[in-house]
Design an enzyme around this catalytic site. Structure first.
Site, PDB file in Angstrom:
ATOM      1  N   ASP A  34       0.848  -1.189   0.000  1.00  0.00           N
ATOM      2  CA  ASP A  34       0.000   0.000   0.000  1.00  0.00           C
ATOM      3  C   ASP A  34       0.885   1.242   0.000  1.00  0.00           C
ATOM      4  OD1 ASP A  34      -1.717   2.224   1.199  1.00  0.00           O
ATOM      5  OD2 ASP A  34      -3.177   0.594   1.065  1.00  0.00           O
ATOM      6  N   ASN A  91     -12.919  -2.908   2.513  1.00  0.00           N
ATOM      7  CA  ASN A  91     -13.714  -1.693   2.614  1.00  0.00           C
ATOM      8  C   ASN A  91     -14.673  -1.682   1.433  1.00  0.00           C
ATOM      9  OD1 ASN A  91     -12.365  -0.560   4.899  1.00  0.00           O
ATOM     10  ND2 ASN A  91     -10.687   0.009   3.566  1.00  0.00           N
ATOM     11  N   SER A  99     -11.457   3.987  -1.788  1.00  0.00           N
ATOM     12  CA  SER A  99     -11.135   4.994  -2.799  1.00  0.00           C
ATOM     13  C   SER A  99     -10.875   4.414  -4.187  1.00  0.00           C
ATOM     14  CB  SER A  99      -9.934   5.825  -2.349  1.00  0.00           C
ATOM     15  OG  SER A  99      -8.817   4.983  -2.151  1.00  0.00           O
ATOM     16  N   HIS A 104     -10.336  -5.232  -3.188  1.00  0.00           N
ATOM     17  CA  HIS A 104      -8.997  -5.412  -2.625  1.00  0.00           C
ATOM     18  C   HIS A 104      -9.108  -5.756  -1.147  1.00  0.00           C
ATOM     19  CE1 HIS A 104      -9.913  -1.064  -2.430  1.00  0.00           C
ATOM     20  NE2 HIS A 104      -9.124  -0.987  -1.380  1.00  0.00           N
ATOM     21  N   HIS A 106      -7.022  -5.865   2.332  1.00  0.00           N
ATOM     22  CA  HIS A 106      -5.869  -5.329   3.046  1.00  0.00           C
ATOM     23  C   HIS A 106      -5.311  -6.406   3.966  1.00  0.00           C
ATOM     24  CE1 HIS A 106      -6.700  -0.942   2.266  1.00  0.00           C
ATOM     25  NE2 HIS A 106      -7.888  -1.458   2.011  1.00  0.00           N
TER      26      HIS A 106
END
Length: 118
Positions: A34, A91, A99, A104, A106
């Site tokens: 990231d 998310n 965003s 994805h 994490h």
């Protein structure tokens, strides 16, 4: 399986047209660091095929989703955080501060992680 979108940054990373620090690649997923890490280990695992987010997953996405989790486990092993513990986080949507509209996962670790995240 390689459906991508030209305006998706993660599709660009998957294709190699956008540089990233890729730490692992499987048949269905790519894992990269990231750019704004929230922990000593903060890696994103994305499916090679464009899927908008976890809220849009369907029954045809089971192989891609399984591979995301298997890749995340491999990343945790490779990064040395599997034994001490790590967090996996999706998310979904603007309120969760997602965003990039490309699924994805994490992988966070390398220190004690508080709750709530972020």
């Amino acid at each position: 399986m390689t459906d991508t979108f030209d305006d998706c940054v993660f599709c660009g990373i998957v294709s190699g047209s956008i540089p990233a620090d890729v730490v692992f690649r499987s048949g269905h997923s790519v894992a990269f660091r990231d750019l704004n890490p929230q922990a000593p280990v903060h890696v994103l695992v994305v499916p090679i095929r464009h899927i908008q987010d976890a809220g849009t997953l369907g029954s045809t996405d089971s192989e891609a989703l399984l591979d995301l989790f298997m890749t995340a486990r491999q990343v945790a092993d490779n990064e040395g955080v599997a034994e001490g513990g790590f967090r996996l986080l999706f998310n979904v949507g603007e309120d969760a501060q997602n965003s990039v509209p490309h699924l994805h996962l994490h992988v966070l670790g390398g220190r004690k992680l508080g709750w709530p995240p972020g």
